[in-house]
Scaffold this motif. Sequence first.
Motif, short mmCIF file in Angstrom:
data_model
loop_
_atom_site.label_atom_id
_atom_site.label_comp_id
_atom_site.label_asym_id
_atom_site.label_seq_id
_atom_site.Cartn_x
_atom_site.Cartn_y
_atom_site.Cartn_z
N LYS A 224 0.85 -1.29 0.14
CA LYS A 224 0.14 -0.25 0.21
C LYS A 224 0.96 1.15 0.05
CE LYS A 224 -3.74 -2.22 2.06
NZ LYS A 224 -5.06 -1.88 1.48
N LYS A 225 2.55 1.16 -0.26
CA LYS A 225 2.78 2.41 0.01
C LYS A 225 2.84 3.13 0.94
CE LYS A 225 4.35 1.16 -3.77
NZ LYS A 225 5.42 0.35 -4.66
N TRP A 226 2.71 2.32 2.51
CA TRP A 226 2.23 3.59 3.58
C TRP A 226 4.35 2.72 4.52
CZ3 TRP A 226 -1.13 6.05 6.38
CH2 TRP A 226 -1.92 6.35 6.10
N PRO A 227 4.55 4.30 4.53
CA PRO A 227 5.82 4.10 4.91
C PRO A 227 5.76 3.30 6.82
CG PRO A 227 5.31 6.03 5.38
CD PRO A 227 3.94 6.00 4.74
N ARG A 228 5.12 3.20 7.25
CA ARG A 228 4.86 3.02 8.65
C ARG A 228 4.43 2.40 8.95
NH1 ARG A 228 5.47 7.74 11.78
NH2 ARG A 228 3.96 6.80 13.56
N LEU A 229 4.49 0.93 10.16
CA LEU A 229 3.24 0.49 10.96
C LEU A 229 3.61 0.51 12.28
CD1 LEU A 229 1.32 -1.72 10.42
CD2 LEU A 229 3.39 -3.85 10.66
N ASP A 230 2.84 0.82 13.02
CA ASP A 230 2.80 0.45 14.57
C ASP A 230 2.43 -0.04 15.10
OD1 ASP A 230 4.10 3.49 13.37
OD2 ASP A 230 3.47 4.50 15.36
N LEU A 231 2.17 -0.52 16.45
CA LEU A 231 1.26 -1.24 17.47
C LEU A 231 1.54 -0.83 19.08
CD1 LEU A 231 3.49 -3.49 18.90
CD2 LEU A 231 3.32 -4.78 16.28
N TYR A 232 0.46 -0.98 19.43
CA TYR A 232 1.42 -1.24 21.12
C TYR A 232 0.90 -2.85 21.97
CZ TYR A 232 0.05 4.56 21.03
OH TYR A 232 0.19 5.18 21.19
N THR A 233 1.34 -2.53 23.03
CA THR A 233 1.05 -3.71 23.26
C THR A 233 1.65 -3.24 25.14
OG1 THR A 233 1.39 -6.02 24.02
CG2 THR A 233 3.93 -4.65 23.94
N TRP A 234 0.51 -3.92 26.11
CA TRP A 234 0.59 -3.48 27.22
C TRP A 234 2.19 -3.99 28.22
CZ3 TRP A 234 -2.24 -7.99 25.57
CH2 TRP A 234 -1.32 -9.03 25.96
N ALA A 235 2.38 -2.97 29.23
CA ALA A 235 3.62 -3.55 29.66
C ALA A 235 4.17 -4.27 29.98
CB ALA A 235 3.21 -1.78 31.21
N GLY A 236 3.27 -4.99 30.58
CA GLY A 236 3.21 -6.83 31.20
C GLY A 236 3.99 -7.76 29.67
N ASN A 237 3.47 -7.15 28.90
CA ASN A 237 3.42 -8.13 28.38
C ASN A 237 4.86 -7.81 27.32
OD1 ASN A 237 2.57 -9.99 25.95
ND2 ASN A 237 1.99 -8.88 24.94
N THR A 238 6.07 -8.49 28.08
CA THR A 238 7.46 -8.50 27.45
C THR A 238 7.75 -10.04 26.60
OG1 THR A 238 7.79 -9.28 29.79
CG2 THR A 238 8.49 -6.29 29.27
N LYS A 239 6.98 -10.55 26.98
CA LYS A 239 7.37 -11.64 25.51
C LYS A 239 6.84 -11.42 25.04
CE LYS A 239 2.88 -14.31 26.64
NZ LYS A 239 1.71 -12.96 27.19
N ALA A 240 6.47 -10.16 24.22
CA ALA A 240 5.90 -10.55 22.75
C ALA A 240 7.06 -9.61 22.46
CB ALA A 240 4.51 -10.05 23.04
#
Length: 519
Positions: free
Chosen positions: A111-127
């Motif tokens: 799609k020619k977008w320059p970036r992909l973002d996401l959030y995860t919760w603070a305790g989800n460090t295993k991901a």
Amino acid sequence: MMENTISSIQIVEYEDKFASSIAKMWNDSKDAWGGGVKTEEHIIEKHRSSDNLHTFLAMDNNQVVGYCGLSVYKEDIDSLYIPLLNVRPDYYGKKVGKLLLLHALKAVVAKKWPRLDLYTWAGNTKAVPLYKRCGFFWEEEDSNTHLMNFIPSVLNDSLLAPYIGKVDWYKDMLRTLELKPDGRQENGFTYYDYEWANSDTNLTASFERTGRGLSRVETDDFIIKLSLKDHELLEGENHEVKCYVKNKSGKQLSVEVSSCSNERVVCDFNHIYSVEKEVTTTNAFYLQAGPEPEKGKTFPTISVNVSVNGLMTTFKLGVNPKTPITIDTKAIPNVLQEGFETTVDLELENNLSVPALIELELPNNKYLSFHNPSCRIWLEGKGKGYVSIPATVLSLGFFQEDIICRVKLENDEEKIIKKTISAGLKGAGERFFGENKNSYYIYNGTYHIRVFKADNVMKFGTNRIGELPFVMFAPMLGKPFSNELSKNKPVKTETTLEKTSIILALYFQSTLLLIRTFR
């Protein structure tokens, strides 16, 4: 249509016929996600109102074992976003999450977008190692775990194409997978570095955190770097940006460096060079005054187009515009009435690198009679200080006035700027509304509500010393509003007095309908 088969796992696009299996996946995952029992009807209804561009499902033997949404990121510019990513617990460790992330990245690149973002919760460090291995960088923030992926920019860059085409961007990427925020610090900037290496080539591409753009590249043939003396720059003044090019190829490089103005940065330059060894161009730009950048969003940027042998890309650096001084008015905790004595407490910060004498001129106004309409304070370079200004209360309400600030330097240079100070002067039975550049306020006797414009968080309290405020976050009303109200600006505000109460109504324009959210 089934795609990207790895072992028995396949990726498909959402269709209503998968709704029952999706409901089972969520119900099997409720220990990780919480929430009530999902049904086929519930899933269909949610997806019909979803603002996802794509919803990818990981399938194994006709069962949904993973889920990944892809939508436009509404909290910033130039990015797509993964609002929800889940793997059924009995499929942990089978690389389902990796497959979904890579499939989403492939769609972003297409799609020619320059970036992909996401959030995860603070305790989800295993991901976090999985996200980093797929090209995400963990942006350091106080309130959440925000990750950004610039691989789409790299794969769609014409200047980098001859080099990224020689590597497998996933297998040949060199990355330390530490459970902490990423970033290399230099002159107030934070840089995120990608590195690739194999027997054919080496490639480095660095992205600057606040500009969200490419700032440095190194290939087998050249090094190009954009630089500023500091991340914090004074607005309303001229500055210099440098572009460094080093030729490693042994052959002449044809290089063109040209300006790219925007609403905050004004510049006009164009240089063409034949580079045998190395060259640095130093170019002037003017940083115009404007709103303060918001944390977690793209800052104002200086952008420079660079072409090497006819292949062009854009380099960017974010800047944090500053006025010579910053003034913060502290809340007045006392309950007041006409004739009372009080103080207006100001915190001042010298944003210059050199010492300065700050002189403040306070105006006549209907709320406060200042005992001394002028005051001064000496601040070291980058230093902070406080002034407490005695005043007599003339009337109650929301005090907001412009003050004249004279910034005098040791070389006799003087800068004159205007700043606004504001404070709520509250008293028993008094009800009133206030607004400044950062917040909306309503006051009722000793109590008040503050709504922060940056994220629509509401804080309730009295300002009494030792008394903690009560905080409410922006409403999350379900798709598609959950990603909107935390960052959207109201299109209209209304205040109403009713008997013993005061009401502030903020109206927001949704993608689907108009709703009133605060009352």
